[in-house]
Write a protein that holds these residues in place. Structure first.
Motif, mmCIF file in Angstrom:
data_model
loop_
_atom_site.group_PDB
_atom_site.id
_atom_site.type_symbol
_atom_site.label_atom_id
_atom_site.label_comp_id
_atom_site.label_asym_id
_atom_site.label_seq_id
_atom_site.Cartn_x
_atom_site.Cartn_y
_atom_site.Cartn_z
ATOM 1 N N ASN A 184 12.499 -7.418 17.636
ATOM 2 C CA ASN A 184 12.205 -6.926 18.983
ATOM 3 C C ASN A 184 10.979 -6.021 18.984
ATOM 4 N N HIS A 185 10.862 -5.186 17.968
ATOM 5 C CA HIS A 185 9.709 -4.289 17.880
ATOM 6 C C HIS A 185 8.407 -5.088 17.783
ATOM 7 N N LEU A 186 8.407 -6.120 16.948
ATOM 8 C CA LEU A 186 7.201 -6.934 16.792
ATOM 9 C C LEU A 186 6.822 -7.627 18.097
ATOM 10 N N ILE A 187 7.800 -8.199 18.768
ATOM 11 C CA ILE A 187 7.519 -8.917 20.010
ATOM 12 C C ILE A 187 7.075 -7.945 21.105
ATOM 13 N N ASP A 188 7.741 -6.801 21.193
ATOM 14 C CA ASP A 188 7.392 -5.817 22.225
ATOM 15 C C ASP A 188 5.992 -5.255 22.015
ATOM 16 N N GLU A 189 5.627 -5.000 20.770
ATOM 17 C CA GLU A 189 4.357 -4.331 20.481
ATOM 18 C C GLU A 189 3.165 -5.281 20.438
ATOM 19 N N THR A 190 3.390 -6.544 20.152
ATOM 20 C CA THR A 190 2.272 -7.478 19.988
ATOM 21 C C THR A 190 2.165 -8.503 21.109
ATOM 22 N N GLN A 316 9.759 -7.925 0.792
ATOM 23 C CA GLN A 316 8.460 -7.812 0.148
ATOM 24 C C GLN A 316 7.519 -8.868 0.712
ATOM 25 N N VAL A 317 6.219 -8.643 0.534
ATOM 26 C CA VAL A 317 5.232 -9.663 0.868
ATOM 27 C C VAL A 317 5.289 -10.725 -0.218
ATOM 28 N N ALA A 318 5.232 -11.994 0.170
ATOM 29 C CA ALA A 318 5.459 -13.088 -0.778
ATOM 30 C C ALA A 318 4.531 -13.033 -1.981
ATOM 31 N N ASP A 319 3.259 -12.691 -1.764
ATOM 32 C CA ASP A 319 2.281 -12.708 -2.849
ATOM 33 C C ASP A 319 2.024 -11.330 -3.445
ATOM 34 N N GLU A 320 2.813 -10.345 -3.063
ATOM 35 C CA GLU A 320 2.619 -8.992 -3.565
ATOM 36 C C GLU A 320 3.936 -8.489 -4.156
ATOM 37 N N PHE A 321 3.859 -7.930 -5.342
ATOM 38 C CA PHE A 321 5.081 -7.522 -6.037
ATOM 39 C C PHE A 321 5.106 -6.020 -6.332
ATOM 40 N N ARG A 322 4.203 -5.280 -5.690
ATOM 41 C CA ARG A 322 4.123 -3.854 -5.996
ATOM 42 C C ARG A 322 5.026 -3.002 -5.121
ATOM 43 N N GLU A 323 5.607 -3.589 -4.092
ATOM 44 C CA GLU A 323 6.413 -2.788 -3.170
ATOM 45 C C GLU A 323 7.541 -3.621 -2.597
ATOM 46 N N ARG A 324 8.702 -3.014 -2.502
ATOM 47 C CA ARG A 324 9.812 -3.610 -1.769
ATOM 48 C C ARG A 324 10.350 -2.567 -0.818
ATOM 49 N N TRP A 325 10.569 -2.999 0.420
ATOM 50 C CA TRP A 325 11.083 -2.074 1.416
ATOM 51 C C TRP A 325 12.592 -2.224 1.533
ATOM 52 N N ARG A 332 8.382 2.304 6.744
ATOM 53 C CA ARG A 332 7.166 1.953 5.999
ATOM 54 C C ARG A 332 6.820 0.480 6.184
ATOM 55 N N LEU A 333 7.841 -0.382 6.216
ATOM 56 C CA LEU A 333 7.615 -1.810 6.438
ATOM 57 C C LEU A 333 7.049 -2.042 7.833
ATOM 58 N N VAL A 334 7.644 -1.412 8.828
ATOM 59 C CA VAL A 334 7.177 -1.575 10.205
ATOM 60 C C VAL A 334 5.718 -1.158 10.322
ATOM 61 N N LYS A 335 5.356 -0.050 9.683
ATOM 62 C CA LYS A 335 3.976 0.454 9.727
ATOM 63 C C LYS A 335 3.003 -0.549 9.105
ATOM 64 N N VAL A 336 3.360 -1.092 7.949
ATOM 65 C CA VAL A 336 2.490 -2.050 7.264
ATOM 66 C C VAL A 336 2.314 -3.317 8.095
ATOM 67 N N ASP A 351 -7.388 -7.124 3.870
ATOM 68 C CA ASP A 351 -7.546 -7.256 2.427
ATOM 69 C C ASP A 351 -6.211 -6.952 1.759
ATOM 70 N N PRO A 352 -5.638 -7.919 1.011
ATOM 71 C CA PRO A 352 -4.339 -7.673 0.384
ATOM 72 C C PRO A 352 -4.379 -6.593 -0.683
ATOM 73 N N ASN A 353 -5.595 -6.189 -1.112
ATOM 74 C CA ASN A 353 -5.707 -5.165 -2.143
ATOM 75 C C ASN A 353 -5.753 -3.752 -1.578
ATOM 76 N N LEU A 354 -5.749 -3.642 -0.234
ATOM 77 C CA LEU A 354 -5.753 -2.315 0.365
ATOM 78 C C LEU A 354 -4.427 -1.614 0.092
ATOM 79 N N PRO A 355 -4.443 -0.288 0.017
ATOM 80 C CA PRO A 355 -3.178 0.441 -0.169
ATOM 81 C C PRO A 355 -2.213 0.135 0.970
ATOM 82 N N ILE A 356 -0.933 0.108 0.672
ATOM 83 C CA ILE A 356 0.051 -0.246 1.693
ATOM 84 C C ILE A 356 0.841 0.954 2.177
ATOM 85 N N ASP A 357 0.610 2.121 1.630
ATOM 86 C CA ASP A 357 1.313 3.316 2.103
ATOM 87 C C ASP A 357 0.356 4.203 2.887
#
Length: 357
Positions: A184-190, A316-325, A332-336, A351-357
């Protein structure tokens, strides 16, 4: 009526009211309207009649297709009770929809009904199947979610619990915490639309609709306010239960069907004039298996917003293994997600290499 028309449907005018029976299954259909020409391009009309309408004798019979309770065009019954257009296709040619374009003024869901009329034992009968026709604009964006294991906590368990729950009136179901909040948050905000895509077989479409429509969760752990999932088209596999189960559990090839379906939808946007390289159709996609990610990548979904959820509800993002929400409602997930979607909507892939926090 053509000379070769089936005898039991030869007389199309009747003096009595028909005996009505809901016999069959149909997935929802999405239509994308071009901003420039007003033409509508659609995904396949997947409808299968059962009962008398699904028998060999019904082949070639006319099926009236109603949008908002008015007959707009016709299909015909083919093998196994599956309806098709006279051209043999499952999607109408643009000229077939020509008389519909000016009548569908409002975007969003419209009632879709398929009717097969015939006589049997001297009685006038009407078998029907219902679904929804979702009309979207070529500039709209889509969030895609798998169901079993992605909304529900597990694949097979989710299917069984979802179907039994729908039939027995359970509303909370077997769902990951926070999924109603996040979607709902994604649909409402975007201002995007959501599509539910599942490898469940076509004959479970009605139970699946009930599950999606009735699932509700608290807005937060401390709130008594409940939220349901946002409405959107529900698309299932078009095979039977045995084939669907084998594809999903044994062969692990459900991504083939999902890729085909999402390709249809993407092509509707392309045909309607959208530059999908600059403005991807799919803003964010959610699944629970590597094969879901395979399907999403294949249709051009940005890799940085392909999310995979585990049985423990961690995301987690499928191609990224550095973070799990922690789960879908993790701030934090909603923000990203929102930061990355903003970049995608502006025509810039993050850019997938940008910091996620």
């Amino acid at each position: 009526m053509p000379a070769n028309a089936p005898m039991h449907q030869e007389q199309r005018q009747y003096s009595s009211q028909p005996i009505l029976r809901r016999n069959g299954y149909a997935t929802d259909v999405v239509g994308v309207r071009s901003k420039d020409t007003g033409e509508i391009f659609t995904t396949n009309f997947n409808v299968r009649f059962t009962g008398r309408s699904g028998k060999f004798e019904a082949r070639g019979d006319t099926v009236d297709v109603l949008l908002d309770d008015r007959v707009r065009f016709t299909m015909e019954i083919g093998d196994g009770g599956k309806a098709q257009f006279p051209s043999g296709k499952l999607a109408p040619d643009p000229e077939v929809l020509g008389n519909v374009t000016s009548l569908l003024d409002e975007l969003g869901p419209h009632k879709l009904k398929f009717e097969h009329r015939y006589t049997a034992n001297g009685e006038y009968r009407l078998n029907y199947v219902e679904a929804l026709f979702w009309l979207w604009d070529s500039s709209d964006s889509i969030v895609v979610s798998d169901i079993d294991g992605t909304i529900t906590r597990s694949d097979v368990g989710g299917m069984i619990n979802g179907v039994l729950g729908a039939r027995m009136g359970w509303k909370k179901g077997h769902a990951h915490p926070g999924v109603c909040f996040l979607y709902n948050h994604l649909i409402d905000e975007t201002n995007a639309h959501i599509m539910y895509l599942t490898a469940r077989p076509l004959n479970l479409i009605n139970d699946t609709r009930s599950y999606i429509y009735e699932l509700e969760q608290p807005v937060s752990s401390s709130s008594m306010t409940m939220r349901q999932l946002p409405p959107g088209p529900i698309i299932t596999d078009t095979t039977n239960l045995t084939s669907s189960f084998r594809r999903e559990v044994v062969d692990r090839s459900s991504h083939v069907f999902k890729t085909e379906m999402l390709s249809q939808l993407r092509d509707c946007f392309t045909n309607a004039g959208r530059d999908i390289r600059r403005y991807p159709v799919f803003l964010a996609t959610f699944g629970n298996k590597d094969t879901d990610a395979v399907a999403y990548r294949a249709v051009g979904a940005p890799p940085v917003t392909i999310f995979i959820i585990g049985t423990d509800s961690r995301v987690q993002v499928a191609d990224e293994f550095r973070e799990r929400w922690t789960n879908y409602s993790d701030p934090r997930l909603v923000k990203v997600i929102m930061e990355r979607i903003d970049l995608i909507k502006s025509g810039r892939l993050p850019d997938p290499n940008l910091p996620i926090d």
